[in-house]
Design a protein around this motif. Structure first.
Motif, PDB file in Angstrom:
ATOM      1  N   MET B  56      10.391   2.902  -7.739  1.00 41.81           N
ATOM      2  CA  MET B  56       9.622   2.057  -8.474  1.00 41.81           C
ATOM      3  C   MET B  56      11.019   1.513  -9.492  1.00 41.81           C
ATOM      4  SD  MET B  56       6.707   4.167 -10.738  1.00 41.81           S
ATOM      5  CE  MET B  56       7.322   6.415  -9.400  1.00 41.81           C
ATOM      6  N   LYS B 159      -6.615  -3.631  -5.025  1.00 40.45           N
ATOM      7  CA  LYS B 159      -6.035  -2.937  -6.526  1.00 40.45           C
ATOM      8  C   LYS B 159      -4.909  -2.115  -6.714  1.00 40.45           C
ATOM      9  CE  LYS B 159      -7.453  -2.842 -10.720  1.00 40.45           C
ATOM     10  NZ  LYS B 159      -8.414  -1.746 -11.572  1.00 40.45           N
ATOM     11  N   MET B 160      -5.007  -1.312  -5.931  1.00 40.80           N
ATOM     12  CA  MET B 160      -4.333  -0.784  -4.901  1.00 40.80           C
ATOM     13  C   MET B 160      -3.158  -0.591  -4.065  1.00 40.80           C
ATOM     14  SD  MET B 160      -6.364   3.277  -4.930  1.00 40.80           S
ATOM     15  CE  MET B 160      -6.786   2.926  -3.550  1.00 40.80           C
ATOM     16  N   ILE B 161      -3.240  -1.029  -3.482  1.00 37.95           N
ATOM     17  CA  ILE B 161      -2.474  -1.632  -2.339  1.00 37.95           C
ATOM     18  C   ILE B 161      -2.512  -3.064  -2.094  1.00 37.95           C
ATOM     19  CG2 ILE B 161      -1.073  -1.353   0.175  1.00 37.95           C
ATOM     20  CD1 ILE B 161      -2.628   1.632  -0.450  1.00 37.95           C
ATOM     21  N   GLU B 182       2.925  -2.048  -3.417  1.00 38.65           N
ATOM     22  CA  GLU B 182       1.801  -1.752  -4.846  1.00 38.65           C
ATOM     23  C   GLU B 182       1.863  -3.173  -5.430  1.00 38.65           C
ATOM     24  OE1 GLU B 182       3.094   1.102  -7.783  1.00 38.65           O
ATOM     25  OE2 GLU B 182       3.059   2.438  -6.453  1.00 38.65           O
ATOM     26  N   SER B 184       2.542  -4.374  -8.133  1.00 37.44           N
ATOM     27  CA  SER B 184       3.286  -4.710  -8.801  1.00 37.44           C
ATOM     28  C   SER B 184       4.842  -5.232  -8.260  1.00 37.44           C
ATOM     29  CB  SER B 184       3.847  -3.514  -9.751  1.00 37.44           C
ATOM     30  OG  SER B 184       4.161  -2.633  -8.741  1.00 37.44           O
ATOM     31  N   ASP B 186       6.508  -2.296  -6.590  1.00 34.76           N
ATOM     32  CA  ASP B 186       6.379  -0.733  -6.735  1.00 34.76           C
ATOM     33  C   ASP B 186       6.887  -0.392  -5.189  1.00 34.76           C
ATOM     34  OD1 ASP B 186       8.357  -1.132  -9.123  1.00 34.76           O
ATOM     35  OD2 ASP B 186       6.585   0.322  -9.816  1.00 34.76           O
TER      36      ASP B 186
END
Lengths: 207, 208
Positions: B56, B159-161, B182, B184, B186
């Protein structure tokens, strides 16, 4: 008979009013003069550390587990992430005293009541500096009352923060319990709600 | 001094080339898919250790965990973390059995989304997940690996991956590394080590 009934009603109403007006009091505690402007919760205060805990959440009979990760980003903001044990993100928040930013929330948790509850809990858990309004003494404890009806219990011998109790003026609402060997790190933390069936536990991960 | 600098530049450039990803040609893709698919057909069991890294951006250090993985066709899977704590999850007969540091629980996994997640995990391990209905797939190669990059088509997964990268060492035809990215940026990176194909696996491994 009617008269008696009226009297009974009157008394009970009066009694109820009297009881419900009674504000939250710490048993056996004595108020003393306060000289400390701010009480600190140092358990998430070191900006150079990544705090990582194993987490269990019990909510209305459902069990969830995962990993809780916190970092203090600057003087006011903490970033916190909750993932599953696999590492998938469930929550990703940025929290300060007055701000709240949701970077990510897993669909099933994306409900206002859940987010607000978690926001309030994590805000109390992470907030480092808390303005003191009143001070109490009890046995080996000093108790500081801060804004938003929160009470910080400091052990006089170890100087550790043992407990934070959040009240709704009259009753205990949420109890944060810390198990710590030093003032800057808690090995175990629990957040127990009294008005809803929610309990969150954090345990240190030992490598 | 100048020679040193030149040498360093050459060294850096050659390093860059060796990790550089080149898009595979249609012919290469077809051959690669065929090899992986035929290999995965011969797989009855997989036994491997794994190391998982959670990255992260806001953290100082990546979070590392490790454990053992056992897989048996068609879709029985035991995913067991041994470090830094004991946690295991077993996918068997449309059920998920969890053992969290001794605390056991069972979840019904009949939901569509769970089926997809299960398929995804099994596919990641065996490598057989070139499903064009579920993913937009692009293929690359470096000096060490073939890489398949999968972008989910299902909104719920998306949405998750954002993307799944599967790394296949050039000389093997099974996955050695999975990277789940993800939205983001991360990511979770899982590296498989000491992999054994078609070894006999005791049924007790798949019992909670």
């Amino acid at each position: 008979m009617q008269k008696l009934m009226m009297r009974y009603l009157l008394i009970s109403t009066f009694f109820c009013l009297f009881l419900s007006c009674k504000s939250y009091q710490i048993p056996d505690a004595v108020e003393v003069e306060n000289t400390l402007p701010v009480v600190q919760n140092q358990y998430f205060s070191d900006a150079s550390l990544d705090y990582v805990y194993k987490t269990h959440i019990e909510i209305y009979g459902n069990d969830m587990s995962g990993i809780f990760i916190v970092k203090r980003m600057n003087d006011s903001i903490h970033r916190m992430v909750l993932t599953t044990d696999f590492g998938n993100k469930l929550l990703d928040f940025e929290i300060s005293k007055n701000t709240f930013k949701v970077n990510y929330v897993f669909d099933k948790l994306d409900k206002k009541i859940i987010l607000n509850t978690l926001r309030d809990d994590f805000r109390t858990l992470l907030q480092v500096n808390n303005k003191v309004l009143k001070k109490y003494n009890r046995n080996n404890e000093t108790i500081y009352r801060t804004e938003n009806n929160q009470y910080y219990y400091i052990d006089l011998i170890t100087n550790n923060l043992n407990k934070i109790i959040k009240t709704n003026k009259r009753k205990e609402k949420v109890i944060f319990t810390f198990n710590s060997k030093k003032t800057t790190f808690a090995e175990n933390i629990s957040i127990q709600h009294h008005n809803i069936k929610l309990k969150i536990e954090f345990n240190q991960i030992i490598n | 001094m100048k020679t040193k600098l030149l040498l360093l530049t050459i060294l850096l450039c050659s390093f860059k080339i060796s990790t550089q990803e080149i898009k595979m040609s249609a012919q290469e893709i077809a051959k690669f898919k065929e090899t992986v698919e035929s290999q995965s057909k011969s797989i009855k069991t997989i036994k491997t250790d794994f190391v998982q890294i959670k990255h992260m951006d806001f953290l100082t250090k990546d979070i590392e965990s490790s454990g053992k993985l056992n897989f048996k066709v068609p879709n029985t899977l035991s995913w067991q973390y041994t470090k830094p704590y004991q946690y295991s999850i077993i996918f068997k007969n449309n059920k998920v059995y969890i053992n969290d540091q001794g605390k056991k629980s069972t979840v019904d996994a009949k939901s569509k989304i769970f089926e997809k997640i299960n398929k995804l995990i099994v596919g990641s391990v065996s490598g057989n997940m070139f499903d064009d209905k579920e993913f937009d797939i692009s293929y690359f190669k470096t000096k060490q690996h073939y890489i398949a990059k999968l972008i989910p088509k299902t909104a719920a997964i998306k949405k998750m991956i954002k993307q799944i990268d599967l790394y296949f060492p050039l000389k093997e035809n099974t996955v050695s590394e999975v990277k789940l990215i993800e939205s983001s940026g991360d990511y979770t990176k899982i590296t498989f080590k000491n992999k054994i194909l078609n070894a006999k696996i005791d049924d007790a491994v798949f019992t909670n």
